[in-house]
Design a protein around this motif. Structure first.
Motif, PDB file in Angstrom:
ATOM      1  N   PRO A 143      87.763   2.949  -2.033  1.00  0.00           N
ATOM      2  CA  PRO A 143      87.397   2.162  -3.216  1.00  0.00           C
ATOM      3  C   PRO A 143      86.629   2.950  -4.279  1.00  0.00           C
ATOM      4  O   PRO A 143      86.817   2.720  -5.471  1.00  0.00           O
ATOM      5  CB  PRO A 143      86.550   1.023  -2.622  1.00  0.00           C
ATOM      6  CG  PRO A 143      87.117   0.839  -1.248  1.00  0.00           C
ATOM      7  CD  PRO A 143      87.483   2.226  -0.781  1.00  0.00           C
ATOM      8  N   ALA A 144      85.771   3.919  -3.874  1.00  0.00           N
ATOM      9  CA  ALA A 144      84.999   4.654  -4.882  1.00  0.00           C
ATOM     10  C   ALA A 144      85.517   6.068  -5.120  1.00  0.00           C
ATOM     11  O   ALA A 144      84.855   6.869  -5.779  1.00  0.00           O
ATOM     12  CB  ALA A 144      83.522   4.703  -4.476  1.00  0.00           C
ATOM     13  N   THR A 145      86.702   6.401  -4.604  1.00  0.00           N
ATOM     14  CA  THR A 145      87.270   7.739  -4.849  1.00  0.00           C
ATOM     15  C   THR A 145      88.051   7.724  -6.157  1.00  0.00           C
ATOM     16  O   THR A 145      88.945   6.895  -6.325  1.00  0.00           O
ATOM     17  CB  THR A 145      88.229   8.144  -3.697  1.00  0.00           C
ATOM     18  OG1 THR A 145      87.522   8.055  -2.470  1.00  0.00           O
ATOM     19  CG2 THR A 145      88.751   9.554  -3.881  1.00  0.00           C
ATOM     20  N   PRO A 146      87.707   8.627  -7.077  1.00  0.00           N
ATOM     21  CA  PRO A 146      88.432   8.627  -8.358  1.00  0.00           C
ATOM     22  C   PRO A 146      89.913   8.945  -8.165  1.00  0.00           C
ATOM     23  O   PRO A 146      90.264   9.793  -7.342  1.00  0.00           O
ATOM     24  CB  PRO A 146      87.751   9.722  -9.178  1.00  0.00           C
ATOM     25  CG  PRO A 146      86.597  10.206  -8.376  1.00  0.00           C
ATOM     26  CD  PRO A 146      86.677   9.658  -6.992  1.00  0.00           C
ATOM     27  N   ILE A 147      90.754   8.312  -8.931  1.00  0.00           N
ATOM     28  CA  ILE A 147      92.206   8.472  -8.801  1.00  0.00           C
ATOM     29  C   ILE A 147      92.675   9.813  -9.395  1.00  0.00           C
ATOM     30  O   ILE A 147      93.801  10.252  -9.148  1.00  0.00           O
ATOM     31  CB  ILE A 147      92.938   7.275  -9.473  1.00  0.00           C
ATOM     32  CG1 ILE A 147      94.388   7.155  -9.015  1.00  0.00           C
ATOM     33  CG2 ILE A 147      92.844   7.339 -10.991  1.00  0.00           C
ATOM     34  CD1 ILE A 147      94.572   6.573  -7.668  1.00  0.00           C
ATOM     35  N   ALA A 148      91.764  10.475 -10.161  1.00  0.00           N
ATOM     36  CA  ALA A 148      92.169  11.666 -10.923  1.00  0.00           C
ATOM     37  C   ALA A 148      92.845  12.726 -10.056  1.00  0.00           C
ATOM     38  O   ALA A 148      93.766  13.416 -10.521  1.00  0.00           O
ATOM     39  CB  ALA A 148      90.951  12.271 -11.614  1.00  0.00           C
ATOM     40  N   MET A 165      93.030   2.114  -0.610  1.00  0.00           N
ATOM     41  CA  MET A 165      92.260   1.286   0.315  1.00  0.00           C
ATOM     42  C   MET A 165      91.644   0.117  -0.453  1.00  0.00           C
ATOM     43  O   MET A 165      90.987   0.313  -1.476  1.00  0.00           O
ATOM     44  CB  MET A 165      91.122   2.099   0.956  1.00  0.00           C
ATOM     45  CG  MET A 165      91.545   3.228   1.867  1.00  0.00           C
ATOM     46  SD  MET A 165      92.629   2.755   3.232  1.00  0.00           S
ATOM     47  CE  MET A 165      91.626   1.566   4.129  1.00  0.00           C
ATOM     48  N   SER A 166      91.837  -1.084   0.082  1.00  0.00           N
ATOM     49  CA  SER A 166      91.223  -2.258  -0.531  1.00  0.00           C
ATOM     50  C   SER A 166      90.073  -2.778   0.342  1.00  0.00           C
ATOM     51  O   SER A 166      89.602  -3.904   0.165  1.00  0.00           O
ATOM     52  CB  SER A 166      92.278  -3.340  -0.790  1.00  0.00           C
ATOM     53  OG  SER A 166      93.230  -3.395   0.242  1.00  0.00           O
ATOM     54  N   VAL A 167      89.639  -1.919   1.276  1.00  0.00           N
ATOM     55  CA  VAL A 167      88.356  -2.075   1.988  1.00  0.00           C
ATOM     56  C   VAL A 167      87.848  -0.646   2.181  1.00  0.00           C
ATOM     57  O   VAL A 167      88.601   0.309   1.988  1.00  0.00           O
ATOM     58  CB  VAL A 167      88.520  -2.740   3.388  1.00  0.00           C
ATOM     59  CG1 VAL A 167      89.049  -4.154   3.280  1.00  0.00           C
ATOM     60  CG2 VAL A 167      89.405  -1.901   4.316  1.00  0.00           C
ATOM     61  N   ASN A 168      86.586  -0.506   2.583  1.00  0.00           N
ATOM     62  CA  ASN A 168      86.134   0.820   3.004  1.00  0.00           C
ATOM     63  C   ASN A 168      86.713   1.081   4.387  1.00  0.00           C
ATOM     64  O   ASN A 168      86.653   0.212   5.263  1.00  0.00           O
ATOM     65  CB  ASN A 168      84.604   0.879   3.022  1.00  0.00           C
ATOM     66  CG  ASN A 168      84.052   0.935   1.606  1.00  0.00           C
ATOM     67  OD1 ASN A 168      84.265   1.921   0.894  1.00  0.00           O
ATOM     68  ND2 ASN A 168      83.399  -0.134   1.185  1.00  0.00           N
TER      69      ASN A 168
END
Ligand code: DX5
Ligand code: ZN
Length: 224
Positions: free
Chosen positions: A121-126, A141-144
């Motif tokens: 969830p907090a990993t940048p897509i870049a 991921m839509s959960v950790n």
């Protein structure tokens, strides 16, 4: 695989491990497209699940279905060869689990597998822009990662949209999978955001009738 055909991937993390082969045969009979095989190591995520020996046994027992292996293991490289040998079709890795992502993704493909890249969830897509030519699947991921049965993080839909736009711009044949808290109530929103492959653990293995659970997910997708 044909892009934009919706695929359902039951996660065996919520299956009864004492009867794993039967549990997998049951979801295949119920219409599963892929089998999602979650590997957890207590370092990258807090719990320990199963490894390549289990996959090898499942293959030896005659299960031929596509195995979608999700590695939540750090460091990850050591396990890739073992999983390819054991019979993995797709192997997905988190960028945080390797020092050299380019090398890791290449090693999956060089070993004959399809390579997946996973975004927390907090990993940048870049990073996807840099690695798009190396992947066959993107997993949002839509959960950790770490446990089955967690609640869907709705902000992850934005990441699905971002991944969809990068994939479409690339013109490549890449699957966009979503994993975590997927149920009949939210699967259509994930499809609208651009996902085409849906992991569901508790929504399928937590149901009494696996076939009815998969049908319910497909019915919800039909409205997307
Ligand atoms: C979470 C795993 C998921 C999980 C999905 O770390 O990667 O695949 O088992 O389970 P549900 O669908 O119950 O969230
Ligand atoms: Zn998973």
């Amino acid at each position: 695989m044909n892009p934009r055909t919706y695929l359902i991937a039951p996660s065996i993390l919520s299956a009864n491990f004492a009867r794993l082969g039967d549990e997998i045969e049951a979801v295949i009979a119920a219409g599963a497209d892929l089998i999602h095989f979650d590997v957890m190591d207590i370092y990258y995520v807090p719990i320990l699940s199963i490894g390549p020996l289990v996959l090898e046994s499942l293959r030896r027992s005659g299960i031929k279905h596509t195995m979608d292996v999700h590695l939540m293991v750090k460091p990850v490289d050591r396990l890739i060869g073992d999983f390819l040998k054991a019979g993995a079709d797709i192997i997905s890795v988190h960028p945080e689990s390797t020092e050299h992502l380019h090398r890791t993704l290449c090693s999956i493909r060089e070993g004959g597998g399809r390579a997946g890249l996973v975004f927390n969830p907090a990993t940048p897509i870049a990073v996807l822009e840099e690695a798009i030519h190396l992947v066959d699947l993107v997993l949002v991921m839509s959960v950790n990662p770490g446990f089955g049965g967690q609640s869907f993080i709705v902000e992850s839909l934005r990441k699905v949209e971002q991944a969809r736009s990068i994939i479409d711009r690339s013109g490549r044949d890449i699957r966009l999978e979503i994993d975590g808290g997927i149920k009949a109530s939210n699967i259509a929103s994930a499809a609208k955001a651009g996902a085409d492959t849906f992991v569901a653990g508790s929504a399928i293995y937590g149901a009494r009738d696996y076939g009815a659970a998969i049908r319910e997910l497909r019915q919800a997708l039909a409205s997307a």
